[in-house]
Write a protein that holds these residues in place. Sequence first.
Motif, PDB file in Angstrom:
ATOM      1  N   THR A   7       0.915  -1.216  -0.092  1.00 52.63           N
ATOM      2  CA  THR A   7       0.027   0.037   0.013  1.00 52.63           C
ATOM      3  C   THR A   7       0.911   1.158  -0.002  1.00 52.63           C
ATOM      4  O   THR A   7       2.055   1.131   0.171  1.00 52.63           O
ATOM      5  CB  THR A   7      -0.846   0.057   1.140  1.00 52.63           C
ATOM      6  OG1 THR A   7      -0.222   0.212   2.106  1.00 52.63           O
ATOM      7  CG2 THR A   7      -1.584  -1.010   1.440  1.00 52.63           C
ATOM      8  N   CYS A   8       0.500   2.347  -0.265  1.00 51.92           N
ATOM      9  CA  CYS A   8       1.113   3.699  -0.294  1.00 51.92           C
ATOM     10  C   CYS A   8       1.074   4.240   1.013  1.00 51.92           C
ATOM     11  O   CYS A   8       0.748   5.342   1.019  1.00 51.92           O
ATOM     12  CB  CYS A   8       0.441   4.541  -1.369  1.00 51.92           C
ATOM     13  SG  CYS A   8       0.646   4.033  -3.128  1.00 51.92           S
ATOM     14  N   SER A   9       1.492   3.607   1.952  1.00 55.90           N
ATOM     15  CA  SER A   9       1.410   4.163   3.244  1.00 55.90           C
ATOM     16  C   SER A   9       2.937   4.021   3.679  1.00 55.90           C
ATOM     17  O   SER A   9       3.484   2.697   3.754  1.00 55.90           O
ATOM     18  CB  SER A   9       0.599   3.397   4.254  1.00 55.90           C
ATOM     19  OG  SER A   9       0.954   3.406   5.596  1.00 55.90           O
ATOM     20  N   PRO A  10       3.766   4.950   4.428  1.00 52.54           N
ATOM     21  CA  PRO A  10       4.875   4.775   4.663  1.00 52.54           C
ATOM     22  C   PRO A  10       5.235   3.841   6.068  1.00 52.54           C
ATOM     23  O   PRO A  10       6.261   3.403   6.278  1.00 52.54           O
ATOM     24  CB  PRO A  10       5.534   6.322   5.197  1.00 52.54           C
ATOM     25  CG  PRO A  10       4.355   6.878   5.322  1.00 52.54           C
ATOM     26  CD  PRO A  10       3.351   6.487   4.500  1.00 52.54           C
ATOM     27  N   MET A  11       3.961   3.646   6.823  1.00 54.99           N
ATOM     28  CA  MET A  11       4.017   2.689   7.844  1.00 54.99           C
ATOM     29  C   MET A  11       3.705   1.172   7.208  1.00 54.99           C
ATOM     30  O   MET A  11       4.016   0.530   8.312  1.00 54.99           O
ATOM     31  CB  MET A  11       2.665   3.072   8.550  1.00 54.99           C
ATOM     32  CG  MET A  11       2.505   4.533   9.136  1.00 54.99           C
ATOM     33  SD  MET A  11       3.822   4.415  10.368  1.00 54.99           S
ATOM     34  CE  MET A  11       3.147   3.303  11.738  1.00 54.99           C
ATOM     35  N   ASP A  12       3.733   1.048   6.060  1.00 56.45           N
ATOM     36  CA  ASP A  12       3.428  -0.434   5.511  1.00 56.45           C
ATOM     37  C   ASP A  12       4.392  -1.085   5.342  1.00 56.45           C
ATOM     38  O   ASP A  12       5.024  -1.578   4.301  1.00 56.45           O
ATOM     39  CB  ASP A  12       2.490  -0.239   4.320  1.00 56.45           C
ATOM     40  CG  ASP A  12       2.036  -1.647   4.026  1.00 56.45           C
ATOM     41  OD1 ASP A  12       2.054  -2.503   5.070  1.00 56.45           O
ATOM     42  OD2 ASP A  12       1.496  -1.752   2.901  1.00 56.45           O
ATOM     43  N   SER A  13       5.055  -1.599   6.561  1.00 48.38           N
ATOM     44  CA  SER A  13       6.372  -2.510   6.615  1.00 48.38           C
ATOM     45  C   SER A  13       6.076  -3.406   7.587  1.00 48.38           C
ATOM     46  O   SER A  13       5.592  -3.193   8.884  1.00 48.38           O
ATOM     47  CB  SER A  13       7.422  -1.522   7.089  1.00 48.38           C
ATOM     48  OG  SER A  13       8.639  -2.280   6.775  1.00 48.38           O
ATOM     49  N   LEU A  14       6.477  -4.955   7.354  1.00 48.89           N
ATOM     50  CA  LEU A  14       5.971  -5.651   8.293  1.00 48.89           C
ATOM     51  C   LEU A  14       7.334  -6.224   9.030  1.00 48.89           C
ATOM     52  O   LEU A  14       7.283  -6.695  10.371  1.00 48.89           O
ATOM     53  CB  LEU A  14       5.488  -7.028   7.567  1.00 48.89           C
ATOM     54  CG  LEU A  14       4.097  -6.834   7.039  1.00 48.89           C
ATOM     55  CD1 LEU A  14       3.652  -7.995   6.069  1.00 48.89           C
ATOM     56  CD2 LEU A  14       3.232  -6.131   7.937  1.00 48.89           C
ATOM     57  N   ARG A  15       8.468  -5.934   8.396  1.00 52.37           N
ATOM     58  CA  ARG A  15       9.543  -6.416   9.385  1.00 52.37           C
ATOM     59  C   ARG A  15      10.624  -5.397   8.711  1.00 52.37           C
ATOM     60  O   ARG A  15      11.081  -5.404   7.524  1.00 52.37           O
ATOM     61  CB  ARG A  15       9.913  -7.753   9.135  1.00 52.37           C
ATOM     62  CG  ARG A  15      11.243  -8.189   9.913  1.00 52.37           C
ATOM     63  CD  ARG A  15      11.302  -8.434  11.269  1.00 52.37           C
ATOM     64  NE  ARG A  15      10.044  -9.312  11.687  1.00 52.37           N
ATOM     65  CZ  ARG A  15      10.389 -10.838  11.530  1.00 52.37           C
ATOM     66  NH1 ARG A  15      11.280 -11.310  11.206  1.00 52.37           N
ATOM     67  NH2 ARG A  15       9.291 -11.531  12.067  1.00 52.37           N
ATOM     68  N   THR A  16      11.495  -4.800   9.647  1.00 56.91           N
ATOM     69  CA  THR A  16      12.508  -3.872   9.175  1.00 56.91           C
ATOM     70  C   THR A  16      13.935  -4.691   8.577  1.00 56.91           C
ATOM     71  O   THR A  16      14.559  -4.009   7.444  1.00 56.91           O
ATOM     72  CB  THR A  16      13.101  -2.736   9.915  1.00 56.91           C
ATOM     73  OG1 THR A  16      13.129  -3.482  11.563  1.00 56.91           O
ATOM     74  CG2 THR A  16      11.966  -1.851  10.446  1.00 56.91           C
ATOM     75  N   THR A  17      14.406  -5.686   9.209  1.00 56.67           N
ATOM     76  CA  THR A  17      15.478  -6.635   8.987  1.00 56.67           C
ATOM     77  C   THR A  17      15.175  -8.070   9.052  1.00 56.67           C
ATOM     78  O   THR A  17      14.735  -8.465  10.246  1.00 56.67           O
ATOM     79  CB  THR A  17      16.668  -6.037  10.175  1.00 56.67           C
ATOM     80  OG1 THR A  17      16.551  -4.800  10.054  1.00 56.67           O
ATOM     81  CG2 THR A  17      17.844  -6.564   9.415  1.00 56.67           C
ATOM     82  N   ILE A  18      15.467  -8.698   8.030  1.00 58.66           N
ATOM     83  CA  ILE A  18      15.189 -10.170   8.228  1.00 58.66           C
ATOM     84  C   ILE A  18      16.056 -10.583   7.124  1.00 58.66           C
ATOM     85  O   ILE A  18      16.306 -10.177   6.067  1.00 58.66           O
ATOM     86  CB  ILE A  18      13.826 -10.612   8.061  1.00 58.66           C
ATOM     87  CG1 ILE A  18      13.588 -12.038   7.968  1.00 58.66           C
ATOM     88  CG2 ILE A  18      13.289 -10.235   6.556  1.00 58.66           C
ATOM     89  CD1 ILE A  18      12.184 -12.820   8.159  1.00 58.66           C
TER      90      ILE A  18
END
Length: 443
Positions: free
Chosen positions: A367-378
């Motif tokens: 989605t076009c949301s900057p919050m739309d991240s499920l995991r920053t580092t994997i």
Amino acid sequence: MEQAAAQSLHPETWGLTRAEEGLCLEGKALAGLADRWGSPLFVIHAGRLAENVRRFQQVPQGRTRGAEIFYSYKTNPIPAVLQKLSELGAGAEVVSPYELWLALRLGVAPGRIIYNGPGKTPGIARTIVQSELLLTHLNHREEIALVAQAAEEFGKKPNVGLRVATSDSWSGKFGVPIAGGQALAAYEEALAHPSLRVVGLHAHRGVAIEDARTLERFVREVLAFCDTLHSRLGLAVEMLDLGGSLAVPTVLPLDASSLPLAERVRRRLSIEQYLALLFERVEDHFRRAGRPTPRILLEPGRAMTGNTQMLLCRVSSLNEAGAGPSHAILDAGENIAHILHREYHEIFHAERWGDSPGGTYTLDGPTCSPMDSLRTTIELPRLRPGDTLAIMDAGAYLVSFSNSFCFPQPGIVILDQGRETLVRRAETYEDMIARDLHAGGAA
Ligand SMILES: Cc1ncc(COP(=O)(O)O)c(C=O)c1O
């Protein structure tokens, strides 16, 4: 959570096996499930669901009876799941007229339903009273007169309890605090209404119970309040409802713990340990007090269904520009799995789990949301568009909070002894505008 991201739990924890085509559940390749039913896709593991119900229903060792289980509908409101739970003997904990309607529609007997939640209106109070449920919990003082009035209107005498807030439970709009005598005053008020059968006490911690100490502290406070009710008001609680809140062992808080992931999981309370400790404390308490032990009611949500479901999703594309981890853009994000903002869930590469890491990634939603991240580092095997990822423990508060922000919602499949059944088809574009009254478009 960099620490946890650098480790991984084993797929066997969820009954997954490794084969040439990648990770499999009951012999079915996860990637194949996504091929056949589309991605993203929720996959429910029927066997594990049945196992969890059985574990909750077990009579703890040395006890004569177990807990009465009422699944918290809001946790994973998929009719096929709720139906299965009911067939397996679990009752329903509902918090809205819709959830009550759904439980009754699925054939749950009113005597197996608990009505809970804040926000009861006069209309809801009438519905509750007419439905003759096992138990209705009054969330706060205003609800006492509301339900009493509805009961008088229909000449009924519903079983009620009051929701109390302990010193470490959710409070605010939830319940009446034990502290300061507020809960006692509310009980006194409820007992003065001849149209109410005041038989219950409800306490739901809300904040997850992860270890024995937390459970003991919570239960101790509730039991002390049972004594206060008895000594001050002569009330012997018949139905002690201790809510839900037991954590899913493999879902961890996003903190900076340096303990190995497996060790953190090992330290979590299992369903068996939770029940054993709870029964020991409650039964010992009432034996010492010389009063009969009340029926123990529980409303598990996440601990019942959390680990019975996974979310399969696919890599749509990779944005490798810039410093830091490459961005893998998935076809599922916070629109479906927003809870990953708050919780660590294991994520596996479905086709190439076990291959050596090929890169460090940030997993982003579409989605076009900057919050739309499920995991920053994997760390994962080298990702390619079309690769399938499995997000584990997706059976609590993912479906409930899914929305159609930019993308339709996924389908849901139950896997039962290797048999696949679609129980909710994926949302279509037409579904997304079906309730709109002026969506004519070009004809
Ligand atoms: C009253 C009540 N009971 C049970 C539950 C289920 O909680 P959990 O998923 O933490 O077990 C909830 C969820 O918040 C709740 O509000």
